[in-house]
Write an enzyme that holds these catalytic residues in place. Structure first.
Site, mmCIF file in Angstrom:
data_model
loop_
_atom_site.group_PDB
_atom_site.id
_atom_site.type_symbol
_atom_site.label_atom_id
_atom_site.label_comp_id
_atom_site.label_asym_id
_atom_site.label_seq_id
_atom_site.Cartn_x
_atom_site.Cartn_y
_atom_site.Cartn_z
ATOM 1 N N THR A 123 0.840 -1.196 0.000
ATOM 2 C CA THR A 123 0.000 0.000 0.000
ATOM 3 C C THR A 123 0.873 1.243 0.000
ATOM 4 O O THR A 123 0.650 2.181 -0.778
ATOM 5 C CB THR A 123 -0.934 0.002 1.216
ATOM 6 O OG1 THR A 123 -1.800 -1.121 1.132
ATOM 7 C CG2 THR A 123 -1.763 1.269 1.267
ATOM 8 N N GLN A 230 0.624 -9.725 -5.714
ATOM 9 C CA GLN A 230 0.139 -11.101 -5.801
ATOM 10 C C GLN A 230 0.924 -11.933 -6.803
ATOM 11 O O GLN A 230 0.726 -13.142 -6.893
ATOM 12 C CB GLN A 230 -1.346 -11.118 -6.216
ATOM 13 C CG GLN A 230 -2.288 -10.469 -5.222
ATOM 14 C CD GLN A 230 -2.507 -11.344 -3.991
ATOM 15 O OE1 GLN A 230 -2.110 -12.501 -3.956
ATOM 16 N NE2 GLN A 230 -3.134 -10.779 -2.990
ATOM 17 N N SER A 250 4.882 -6.851 -1.848
ATOM 18 C CA SER A 250 4.354 -6.990 -0.499
ATOM 19 C C SER A 250 4.952 -8.209 0.176
ATOM 20 O O SER A 250 5.012 -9.277 -0.415
ATOM 21 C CB SER A 250 2.826 -7.142 -0.569
ATOM 22 O OG SER A 250 2.318 -7.461 0.693
ATOM 23 N N HIS A 252 3.877 -9.900 2.970
ATOM 24 C CA HIS A 252 3.044 -10.959 3.549
ATOM 25 C C HIS A 252 2.204 -11.705 2.514
ATOM 26 O O HIS A 252 1.379 -12.522 2.890
ATOM 27 C CB HIS A 252 2.173 -10.425 4.686
ATOM 28 C CG HIS A 252 1.054 -9.527 4.257
ATOM 29 N ND1 HIS A 252 -0.270 -9.871 4.393
ATOM 30 C CD2 HIS A 252 1.054 -8.303 3.714
ATOM 31 C CE1 HIS A 252 -1.036 -8.886 3.954
ATOM 32 N NE2 HIS A 252 -0.255 -7.921 3.538
ATOM 33 N N THR A 290 13.868 4.510 9.772
ATOM 34 C CA THR A 290 14.748 3.367 9.989
ATOM 35 C C THR A 290 14.182 2.160 9.278
ATOM 36 O O THR A 290 13.005 1.830 9.441
ATOM 37 C CB THR A 290 14.839 3.054 11.492
ATOM 38 O OG1 THR A 290 15.296 4.225 12.161
ATOM 39 C CG2 THR A 290 15.790 1.905 11.757
ATOM 40 N N CYS A 376 -9.831 -5.982 2.115
ATOM 41 C CA CYS A 376 -9.928 -4.547 2.354
ATOM 42 C C CYS A 376 -11.294 -3.985 1.995
ATOM 43 O O CYS A 376 -11.594 -2.859 2.308
ATOM 44 C CB CYS A 376 -8.825 -3.797 1.631
ATOM 45 S SG CYS A 376 -8.775 -4.085 -0.120
#
Lengths: 452, 89
Positions: A123, A230, A250, A252, A290, A376
């Site tokens: 995102t 994906q 992404s 995860h 960081t 979402c």
């Protein structure tokens, strides 16, 4: 020794943990009452029999691969230095790990490691790419092209750019979910700065013609961004082959940790971005803050594992997907697969069961973790905008279920899911007056519903 | 250490499988067992001793990973899945 460890745990006041081994092994357990509220370790209830559902929602998120967790743990325990600390070994070792992770991510997509920026997830990467490019070139370029089936964060970023005075073209998709390349070519304007098209859709699994889109954009010297969250690690991606200028990654979705992602930003020809996040200038000044070393290390390891396992996983996932779809469609009539049959990633299957309400089917399939659309958008009651974009009938859109098959999915899980699905679809249809009418040969579209 | 003999490779294979059986999570357990079997099967005809050495070292490293992850999984284990029952994997 194990007993001592458990007693020591009790002494510190934490919820006692029960050591469990695989079935068939000798069980050493002390029957202590679990103290913790809610799910979690220590709440293993042999007595209450609350077995966990099967996980078939890999598009929402994926479990951590044990190899990934193994690579992360040292940086969550001993090697806790800030990778931007230049003056001591803690910083240097952390930086070395971060750079290794950067290389691993870059290798997966055929990029240079200097082109990878770590972010907090896809995102953020999408926001950075779209808003960053748009704002940097806004003096001369004010137009952006995207599609109607993009992820919410892309659509929302575009919407917010509209309030800043940009013009956005939301390309429609055909009934199979793919964009029409002719329409894309027609949509270009002299001041188009960016085209954003996702590689694999998270709801219906269709794979857009990225090679062709990349060609078209390169010809017209327009930057091409793709949300590959994906697709990464599941299908081969090469940023040079596919002429991609920006890519969102992404963690995860590829068996890596949550809370980390990456953005690929091409250096040759250079893509300039206006940074979203100001600060100490980390990550080439494009994303200050960081870099979370353990998460970055996890992302890198996930990418490396994915690269090694891609062929094996793809073959298995395809087989299991074929099995699931064939079994369901052979037993149950009036099932529609949403999205193109050919141009898709096999592990994301979206089926619409006519005359069955999607929510009630999901509730009935309580032993299987499934979803009817993207996570979402699941809070709202509206059917998925993706299904609406591909022209699905309103009633079919409400009856859709998304099955996700991943690296760890077993044949048994697929068979169980199929069996339960068939069972409940049949049962729910039995109870449906609409189904009865259809069986009697009535055309539902010809019915005049009365107003009450 | 002698060049990897057939016996050594088989010992490793058995050790990997034995350790993987101890995963408390159904998905990890089944994946590890399946992947190990498939990987050894895939490489069973390799003759080049350097390549064999490389693969054996990889397997040894993986064995250590599995050992650690099995322990962690047991510390943080939870209820079984609905399809796990005595007699199933």
């Amino acid at each position: 020794m194990l007993l001592w460890r458990r007693l020591a745990g009790l002494g510190s006041g934490r919820a006692p943990r029960r050591l469990r081994t695989a079935p068939g092994q000798a069980q050493t357990q002390t029957q202590t009452q679990p103290q913790a509220e809610g799910p979690g370790p220590g709440r293993t209830g042999d007595g209450d029999g609350a077995l966990r559902p099967l996980y078939m929602d890999v598009q929402a998120t994926t479990p951590l691969d044990p190899r990934v967790l193994d690579s992360m743990l040292p940086y969550l325990t001993a090697y806790y230095g800030n990778p931007h600390s230049r003056t001591h070994a803690y910083g240097w070792e952390s930086e070395a790990a971060m750079e290794k992770a950067r290389r691993q991510v870059a290798d997966l997509i055929g990029a240079d490691s200097r082109e990878i920026i770590f972010t907090s997830g896809a995102t953020e990467s999408n926001n950075m790419a779209i808003k960053g490019v748009a704002r940097f070139y806004k003096s001369r370029k004010k137009h952006i092209i995207t599609t109607q089936t993009e992820h919410k964060c892309v659509l929302d970023s575009c919407r917010s750019l509209e309030t800043e005075g940009f013009r956005i073209t939301y390309l429609p998709v055909k009934n199979n979910g793919l964009i029409d390349l002719k329409e894309l070519e027609a949509a270009f304007q002299p001041d188009t700065s960016l085209v954003s098209v996702m590689t694999v859709n998270n709801e219906i699994g269709v794979k857009q013609p990225i090679h062709d889109i990349g060609e078209i954009c390169r010809e017209r010297k327009v930057f091409f961004h793709t949300d590959a969250a994906q697709a990464i690690g599941k299908i081969p991606m090469d940023v040079n082959d596919m002429k991609i200028d920006l890519m969102s990654i992404s963690g995860h979705k590829i068996y890596g940790p949550k809370g980390v992602g990456a953005l690929y930003v091409r250096r040759r020809p250079r893509v300039r971005l206006e940074p979203l996040q100001s600060g100490g200038g980390q990550e080439r000044g494009l994303r200050s803050g960081t870099v979370p070393t353990p998460l970055a290390v996890g992302l890198g390891a996930a990418c490396e594992v994915a690269q090694q396992e891609m062929e094996y996983d793809h073959k298995r996932v395809s087989q299991l997907a074929e099995r699931l779809v064939t079994k369901i469609m052979s037993e149950v009539p009036d099932v529609v697969m949403n999205g193109d049959r050919e141009h898709r990633y096999p592990g994301c299957i979206n089926l619409s069961f006519a005359y069955v309400e999607g929510e009630s089917l999901l509730m009935a399939l309580k032993d299987v973790a499934l979803s009817s659309g993207s996570a979402c958008t699941s809070a709202s009651l509206e059917p998925s905008y993706v299904l609406r974009a591909i022209g699905t009938d309103e009633d079919l859109a409400h009856s859709s279920i998304r099955f996700g098959i991943g690296r760890f999915t077993t044949e048994e899980e697929v068979d169980y899911t199929v069996q339960k699905c068939i069972q409940h679809v049949k049962r729910l249809r039995e109870m449906s007056p609409l189904w009865e009418m259809v069986q009697d040969g009535i055309d539902l579209k010809s019915i005049k519903w009365t107003q009450h | 250490m002698a060049a990897s003999s057939r016996a050594q490779v088989l010992r490793l294979y058995r050790a990997l499988l034995r350790e993987s059986q101890r995963f408390s999570g159904y998905n990890y357990r089944t994946y590890a067992i399946r992947r190990i079997r498939d990987a050894f099967r895939e490489n069973k005809n390799i003759k080049d001793s350097e390549k064999i050495e490389e693969l054996v070292n990889k397997a040894k490293a993986n064995l250590e990973v599995i050992r650690r992850q099995v322990t962690i999984g047991q510390l943080y284990s939870t209820q079984k899945l609905v399809i796990e029952s005595p007699g199933n994997t």
